[in-house]
Each structure stands twice: as structure tokens, then as C-alpha cells.
Design a protein around this motif. Sequence first.
Motif, PDB file in Angstrom:
ATOM      1  N   UNK A   1       0.810  -1.215   0.000  1.00  0.00           N
ATOM      2  CA  UNK A   1       0.000   0.000   0.000  1.00  0.00           C
ATOM      3  C   UNK A   1       0.849   1.274   0.000  1.00  0.00           C
ATOM      4  N   UNK A   2       2.154   1.145   0.278  1.00  0.00           N
ATOM      5  CA  UNK A   2       3.055   2.305   0.223  1.00  0.00           C
ATOM      6  C   UNK A   2       4.015   2.182  -0.973  1.00  0.00           C
ATOM      7  N   UNK A   3       3.682   1.333  -1.935  1.00  0.00           N
ATOM      8  CA  UNK A   3       4.572   1.109  -3.084  1.00  0.00           C
ATOM      9  C   UNK A   3       5.597   0.052  -2.720  1.00  0.00           C
ATOM     10  N   UNK A   4       6.859   0.392  -2.822  1.00  0.00           N
ATOM     11  CA  UNK A   4       7.928  -0.509  -2.390  1.00  0.00           C
ATOM     12  C   UNK A   4       8.222  -0.176  -0.924  1.00  0.00           C
TER      13      UNK A   4
ATOM     14  N   UNK B   1      15.165  -1.082  14.048  1.00  0.00           N
ATOM     15  CA  UNK B   1      14.596  -0.098  14.953  1.00  0.00           C
ATOM     16  C   UNK B   1      14.751   1.263  14.292  1.00  0.00           C
ATOM     17  N   UNK B   2      13.675   2.028  14.241  1.00  0.00           N
ATOM     18  CA  UNK B   2      13.709   3.383  13.687  1.00  0.00           C
ATOM     19  C   UNK B   2      12.997   4.267  14.704  1.00  0.00           C
ATOM     20  N   UNK B   3      13.768   5.032  15.459  1.00  0.00           N
ATOM     21  CA  UNK B   3      13.175   5.793  16.548  1.00  0.00           C
ATOM     22  C   UNK B   3      12.619   4.839  17.584  1.00  0.00           C
ATOM     23  N   UNK B   4      11.354   5.039  17.956  1.00  0.00           N
ATOM     24  CA  UNK B   4      10.699   4.177  18.942  1.00  0.00           C
ATOM     25  C   UNK B   4       9.972   3.000  18.303  1.00  0.00           C
ATOM     26  N   UNK B   5      10.055   2.868  16.977  1.00  0.00           N
ATOM     27  CA  UNK B   5       9.321   1.819  16.277  1.00  0.00           C
ATOM     28  C   UNK B   5      10.249   0.695  15.831  1.00  0.00           C
ATOM     29  N   UNK B   6       9.708  -0.525  15.883  1.00  0.00           N
ATOM     30  CA  UNK B   6      10.410  -1.694  15.375  1.00  0.00           C
ATOM     31  C   UNK B   6       9.706  -2.132  14.096  1.00  0.00           C
ATOM     32  N   UNK B   7      10.475  -2.313  13.022  1.00  0.00           N
ATOM     33  CA  UNK B   7       9.937  -2.743  11.733  1.00  0.00           C
ATOM     34  C   UNK B   7      10.437  -4.152  11.447  1.00  0.00           C
ATOM     35  N   UNK B   8       9.488  -5.020  11.047  1.00  0.00           N
ATOM     36  CA  UNK B   8       9.825  -6.421  10.835  1.00  0.00           C
ATOM     37  C   UNK B   8       9.229  -6.912   9.526  1.00  0.00           C
TER      38      UNK B   8
ATOM     39  N   UNK C   1       8.976   4.745   4.816  1.00  0.00           N
ATOM     40  CA  UNK C   1       7.639   4.909   4.236  1.00  0.00           C
ATOM     41  C   UNK C   1       6.558   4.409   5.190  1.00  0.00           C
ATOM     42  N   UNK C   2       6.820   3.268   5.836  1.00  0.00           N
ATOM     43  CA  UNK C   2       5.831   2.709   6.755  1.00  0.00           C
ATOM     44  C   UNK C   2       5.695   3.566   8.010  1.00  0.00           C
ATOM     45  N   UNK C   3       6.797   4.139   8.495  1.00  0.00           N
ATOM     46  CA  UNK C   3       6.746   5.013   9.676  1.00  0.00           C
ATOM     47  C   UNK C   3       5.921   6.262   9.406  1.00  0.00           C
TER      48      UNK C   3
END
Length: 160
Positions: A89-92, A119-126, A97-99
Amino acid sequence: MPKSRVHLVGLISDTHGLLRAGVHDALEGVELILHAGDVGGDEILHELQLIAPVRAVYGNTDPQGDPSLTERIDVTIGGLRVHVSHGHEVGSPTPDKLAARYDADVVIYGHTHRQLVVQLGDQLFVNPGSAGARRFNLSPSVARMTIADGKAEVRIIDLT
């Protein structure tokens, strides 16, 4: 002070109609499985339900009207806000982009077939990678997420 409960969550994506035998061992003991899309049919979800309850989103190759799938999952586990979507939904999809779109503590996605834990700031992306047929010269994989004391840790498990 009481000890907080430990939550074990299986993460899987991009099965594309193939569930490798190693998935059962890799996700054994989890209390929930979150599928980040491109499932490839209800038989995949039925097989995963032999391991644990499953919640799944649709990916760009799944039929939009499938009642077993939803556009996104937003759930709180162990005090952490967890978001699941396919990422297309955000392209690639990238963590940046997800944050920009989701403010959850943990953002789980698929689509790229590339394993990623960042980890990007306080968010974890998996991105647990693709658990289906090997594509793009990438090893098939899933992930196990442990949530305890308000923190999430993720381990990618290679299925080869």
C-alpha cells in the motif's frame, strides 16, 4: 512487582500457496501467528491454525473479497501496539515509508520477500521474509517475536 507475561508470536508472509514443512517446527509454541499477506489460499491458513490461532492480511496477489483476510491488523500485545499490513500500500515498502503512515510500536509487513528487523526511533519494523517458494535468490524464512516487559525482540528463522 509481578513478573510480566511473555508473549510469543509467529510472523510469516508471502507464502504464495506453499507452506514448507519447517514452518511447524519454527513456530512451535507461539500463541498467535500473524500473516503479512500474499497467503495464496485458505489451505495455508488452515495448516497454520494447527500451530496456533492465525490472523492474516491480504497482499497484492490475494483476492480482496476473501473473508479470511483483512486489509490491516491493529492489535495490542503485551502493552505494545502492533500493526500488520502487506506493505504494498506504500509502493515498495521501507521502514521510512511505513513510519510515515503507521505509528504502531511494531510494524510487520511483507511484499519485498527480504528479511528485515530494524529499529527506527521508537518503532520496530519487521519483515519476516518469504516463507513460500524461493524467489529473488533469497532464503525462505519466518520470524518469532517475543514481547516481554514492554519490549519486542524478533528472531528470523531460516527455513532452508
